[in-house]
Motif scaffolding. Structure first.
Motif, PDB file in Angstrom:
ATOM      1  N   ALA A  34       0.819  -1.214   0.000  1.00 17.67           N
ATOM      2  CA  ALA A  34       0.000   0.000   0.000  1.00 17.67           C
ATOM      3  C   ALA A  34       0.856   1.268   0.000  1.00 17.67           C
ATOM      4  CB  ALA A  34      -0.916  -0.004   1.218  1.00 17.67           C
ATOM      5  N   MET A  35       0.533   2.184  -0.912  1.00 13.88           N
ATOM      6  CA  MET A  35       1.255   3.447  -1.068  1.00 13.88           C
ATOM      7  C   MET A  35       0.264   4.598  -1.136  1.00 13.88           C
ATOM      8  SD  MET A  35       4.635   3.116  -1.406  1.00 13.88           S
ATOM      9  CE  MET A  35       5.464   1.551  -1.021  1.00 13.88           C
ATOM     10  N   PRO A  36       0.687   5.805  -0.761  1.00 19.11           N
ATOM     11  CA  PRO A  36      -0.209   6.959  -0.891  1.00 19.11           C
ATOM     12  C   PRO A  36      -0.484   7.330  -2.337  1.00 19.11           C
ATOM     13  CG  PRO A  36       1.978   7.653  -0.180  1.00 19.11           C
ATOM     14  CD  PRO A  36       1.950   6.162  -0.102  1.00 19.11           C
ATOM     15  N   SER A  37       0.414   6.941  -3.261  1.00 21.44           N
ATOM     16  CA  SER A  37       0.239   7.213  -4.686  1.00 21.44           C
ATOM     17  C   SER A  37       1.184   6.304  -5.455  1.00 21.44           C
ATOM     18  CB  SER A  37       0.555   8.680  -5.004  1.00 21.44           C
ATOM     19  OG  SER A  37       1.929   8.957  -4.749  1.00 21.44           O
ATOM     20  N   GLY A  38       1.025   6.285  -6.786  1.00 18.93           N
ATOM     21  CA  GLY A  38       1.951   5.541  -7.623  1.00 18.93           C
ATOM     22  C   GLY A  38       1.414   4.191  -8.057  1.00 18.93           C
ATOM     23  N   PRO A  39       2.100   3.569  -9.016  1.00 19.76           N
ATOM     24  CA  PRO A  39       1.624   2.331  -9.637  1.00 19.76           C
ATOM     25  C   PRO A  39       2.080   1.073  -8.910  1.00 19.76           C
ATOM     26  CG  PRO A  39       3.612   3.043 -10.722  1.00 19.76           C
ATOM     27  CD  PRO A  39       3.320   4.078  -9.664  1.00 19.76           C
ATOM     28  N   GLY A  40       1.500  -0.063  -9.325  1.00 20.46           N
ATOM     29  CA  GLY A  40       2.056  -1.365  -8.978  1.00 20.46           C
ATOM     30  C   GLY A  40       1.634  -1.976  -7.671  1.00 20.46           C
ATOM     31  N   VAL A  41       0.713  -1.357  -6.943  1.00 22.82           N
ATOM     32  CA  VAL A  41       0.323  -1.888  -5.631  1.00 22.82           C
ATOM     33  C   VAL A  41      -0.417  -3.213  -5.800  1.00 22.82           C
ATOM     34  CG1 VAL A  41      -1.095  -1.485  -3.580  1.00 22.82           C
ATOM     35  CG2 VAL A  41       0.219   0.397  -4.581  1.00 22.82           C
ATOM     36  N   ILE A  42      -0.013  -4.204  -4.987  1.00 19.07           N
ATOM     37  CA  ILE A  42      -0.694  -5.499  -4.968  1.00 19.07           C
ATOM     38  C   ILE A  42      -0.977  -5.895  -3.528  1.00 19.07           C
ATOM     39  CG2 ILE A  42       0.215  -6.338  -7.168  1.00 19.07           C
ATOM     40  CD1 ILE A  42       2.367  -7.864  -5.654  1.00 19.07           C
ATOM     41  N   GLU A  43      -1.857  -6.844  -3.351  1.00 17.07           N
ATOM     42  CA  GLU A  43      -2.227  -7.283  -2.012  1.00 17.07           C
ATOM     43  C   GLU A  43      -1.080  -8.042  -1.347  1.00 17.07           C
ATOM     44  OE1 GLU A  43      -5.005  -6.497  -0.443  1.00 17.07           O
ATOM     45  OE2 GLU A  43      -5.712  -5.361  -2.187  1.00 17.07           O
ATOM     46  N   GLU A  44      -1.051  -7.996  -0.032  1.00 18.65           N
ATOM     47  CA  GLU A  44       0.041  -8.643   0.696  1.00 18.65           C
ATOM     48  C   GLU A  44       0.058 -10.155   0.509  1.00 18.65           C
ATOM     49  OE1 GLU A  44       0.307  -7.501   4.766  1.00 18.65           O
ATOM     50  OE2 GLU A  44       0.716  -5.388   4.309  1.00 18.65           O
ATOM     51  N   ASP A  45      -1.111 -10.765   0.319  1.00 17.17           N
ATOM     52  CA  ASP A  45      -1.087 -12.215   0.112  1.00 17.17           C
ATOM     53  C   ASP A  45      -0.458 -12.585  -1.224  1.00 17.17           C
ATOM     54  OD1 ASP A  45      -3.211 -11.197  -1.360  1.00 17.17           O
ATOM     55  OD2 ASP A  45      -4.588 -12.838  -0.890  1.00 17.17           O
ATOM     56  N   VAL A  46      -0.575 -11.708  -2.219  1.00 13.14           N
ATOM     57  CA  VAL A  46       0.101 -11.929  -3.506  1.00 13.14           C
ATOM     58  C   VAL A  46       1.606 -11.746  -3.345  1.00 13.14           C
ATOM     59  CG1 VAL A  46       0.258 -11.199  -5.916  1.00 13.14           C
ATOM     60  CG2 VAL A  46      -1.961 -11.167  -4.743  1.00 13.14           C
ATOM     61  N   ILE A  47       1.997 -10.721  -2.597  1.00 11.29           N
ATOM     62  CA  ILE A  47       3.427 -10.523  -2.317  1.00 11.29           C
ATOM     63  C   ILE A  47       3.999 -11.759  -1.634  1.00 11.29           C
ATOM     64  CG2 ILE A  47       5.098  -9.187  -0.966  1.00 11.29           C
ATOM     65  CD1 ILE A  47       3.308  -6.737  -1.377  1.00 11.29           C
ATOM     66  N   ALA A  48       3.284 -12.273  -0.643  1.00 16.80           N
ATOM     67  CA  ALA A  48       3.769 -13.439   0.103  1.00 16.80           C
ATOM     68  C   ALA A  48       3.905 -14.657  -0.799  1.00 16.80           C
ATOM     69  CB  ALA A  48       2.828 -13.735   1.270  1.00 16.80           C
ATOM     70  N   GLU A  49       2.946 -14.846  -1.702  1.00 19.78           N
ATOM     71  CA  GLU A  49       3.018 -15.996  -2.605  1.00 19.78           C
ATOM     72  C   GLU A  49       4.226 -15.886  -3.534  1.00 19.78           C
ATOM     73  OE1 GLU A  49       0.477 -18.291  -6.109  1.00 19.78           O
ATOM     74  OE2 GLU A  49      -0.089 -16.267  -5.496  1.00 19.78           O
ATOM     75  N   ILE A  50       4.433 -14.700  -4.097  1.00 21.71           N
ATOM     76  CA  ILE A  50       5.583 -14.517  -4.988  1.00 21.71           C
ATOM     77  C   ILE A  50       6.879 -14.732  -4.225  1.00 21.71           C
ATOM     78  CG2 ILE A  50       6.825 -12.853  -6.417  1.00 21.71           C
ATOM     79  CD1 ILE A  50       4.061 -11.580  -7.043  1.00 21.71           C
ATOM     80  N   ALA A  51       6.974 -14.163  -3.030  1.00 26.21           N
ATOM     81  CA  ALA A  51       8.192 -14.308  -2.231  1.00 26.21           C
ATOM     82  C   ALA A  51       8.489 -15.764  -1.909  1.00 26.21           C
ATOM     83  CB  ALA A  51       8.069 -13.488  -0.941  1.00 26.21           C
ATOM     84  N   ARG A  52       7.456 -16.553  -1.680  1.00 24.09           N
ATOM     85  CA  ARG A  52       7.633 -17.983  -1.381  1.00 24.09           C
ATOM     86  C   ARG A  52       8.134 -18.745  -2.591  1.00 24.09           C
ATOM     87  NH1 ARG A  52       2.643 -17.642   1.306  1.00 24.09           N
ATOM     88  NH2 ARG A  52       1.602 -18.498  -0.552  1.00 24.09           N
ATOM     89  N   ARG A  53       7.726 -18.351  -3.786  1.00 22.12           N
ATOM     90  CA  ARG A  53       7.977 -19.139  -4.984  1.00 22.12           C
ATOM     91  C   ARG A  53       9.238 -18.728  -5.744  1.00 22.12           C
ATOM     92  NH1 ARG A  53       2.951 -21.075  -6.829  1.00 22.12           N
ATOM     93  NH2 ARG A  53       4.081 -22.107  -8.519  1.00 22.12           N
ATOM     94  N   VAL A  54       9.784 -17.579  -5.424  1.00 24.81           N
ATOM     95  CA  VAL A  54      10.964 -17.091  -6.142  1.00 24.81           C
ATOM     96  C   VAL A  54      12.211 -17.787  -5.604  1.00 24.81           C
ATOM     97  CG1 VAL A  54      12.432 -15.049  -6.454  1.00 24.81           C
ATOM     98  CG2 VAL A  54       9.967 -14.869  -6.785  1.00 24.81           C
TER      99      VAL A  54
END
Length: 218
Positions: A34-54
């Motif tokens: 979460a950001m006050p502005s700007g592109p690319g925001v995704i949900e934390e569960d998506v971040i966690a999934e990517i972090a687990r799989r990389v």
């Protein structure tokens, strides 16, 4: 012969984008919370999934706008990334708490290069973190701009920062295939960080990725 800078692809939105960026040659991925502005925001569960799989050699950067140690620590533990990218400025006590509570997690402080005054800000932050990332945001605006601007800032200031700190430095802000050689020559950063220049209608574009990495290699 100097080594080519590492490349971090930011605003990764899915596991598929993560895989495409890694296949193209990225050493790190930026995952925007979460950001006050700007592109690319995704949900934390998506971040966690990517972090687990990389795969472990790849840096997984959690971009956070939080400024309290408690909130940042809780967010990193939910997301499981190996690196924290602090997009806003924090008190020195926050760095100490993060190092104590999150051993093994790399800290990267974003420095928003607005002018020569950013040099002292960078020097102070460099005493506490593992790396700096120079971008073109502005924390003084009514709605803070913490990244994703697609704008180039003054690389002469970035160069002065690089020469005055002892930690690795990533360069961000408006980098693309037709200016990356100039950027690398001007600043000689450890790494490069890009988002919008390798996207088409918001989606990661493998052709633009190939063109960028080819330009960097030339």
């Amino acid at each position: 012969m100097k080594a080519k800078p590492r490349v971090k692809i930011c605003c990764i939105a899915s596991l598929e984008e993560a895989q495409a960026a890694i296949s193209a040659g990225a050493s790190a991925l930026g995952l925007v919370s979460a950001m006050p502005s700007g592109p690319g925001v995704i949900e934390e569960d998506v971040i966690a999934e990517i972090a687990r799989r990389v795969p472990p050699p790849i840096g997984t950067f959690l971009l956070t706008s939080e400024t309290s140690a408690e909130a940042i620590i809780a967010q990193q533990r939910r997301c499981g990334t190996n690196t924290l990218q602090l997009c806003d400025y924090v008190d020195a006590s926050v760095y100490r708490e993060l190092r104590r509570e999150l051993p093994g997690i790399a800290l990267v402080q974003v420095i928003h290069v607005t002018g020569p005054e950013s040099i002292e800000v960078a020097r102070a932050a460099a005493e506490h973190v593992h790396a700096l990332l120079l971008d073109s945001g502005d924390t003084t605006l009514p709605v803070k701009l913490l990244g994703g601007t697609g704008r180039v800032h003054d690389w002469t200031v970035s160069r002065k920062i690089r020469e005055s700190v002892k930690v690795p430095l990533f360069l961000a802000g408006g980098l693309k295939a037709d200016n990356v050689a100039e950027a690398v020559a001007a600043v000689e950063p450890f790494g490069l960080d890009l988002c919008s220049s390798v996207r088409t209608q918001g989606q990661l574009d493998v052709i633009k990725l190939e063109i960028f990495f080819a330009a960097l290699a030339s």
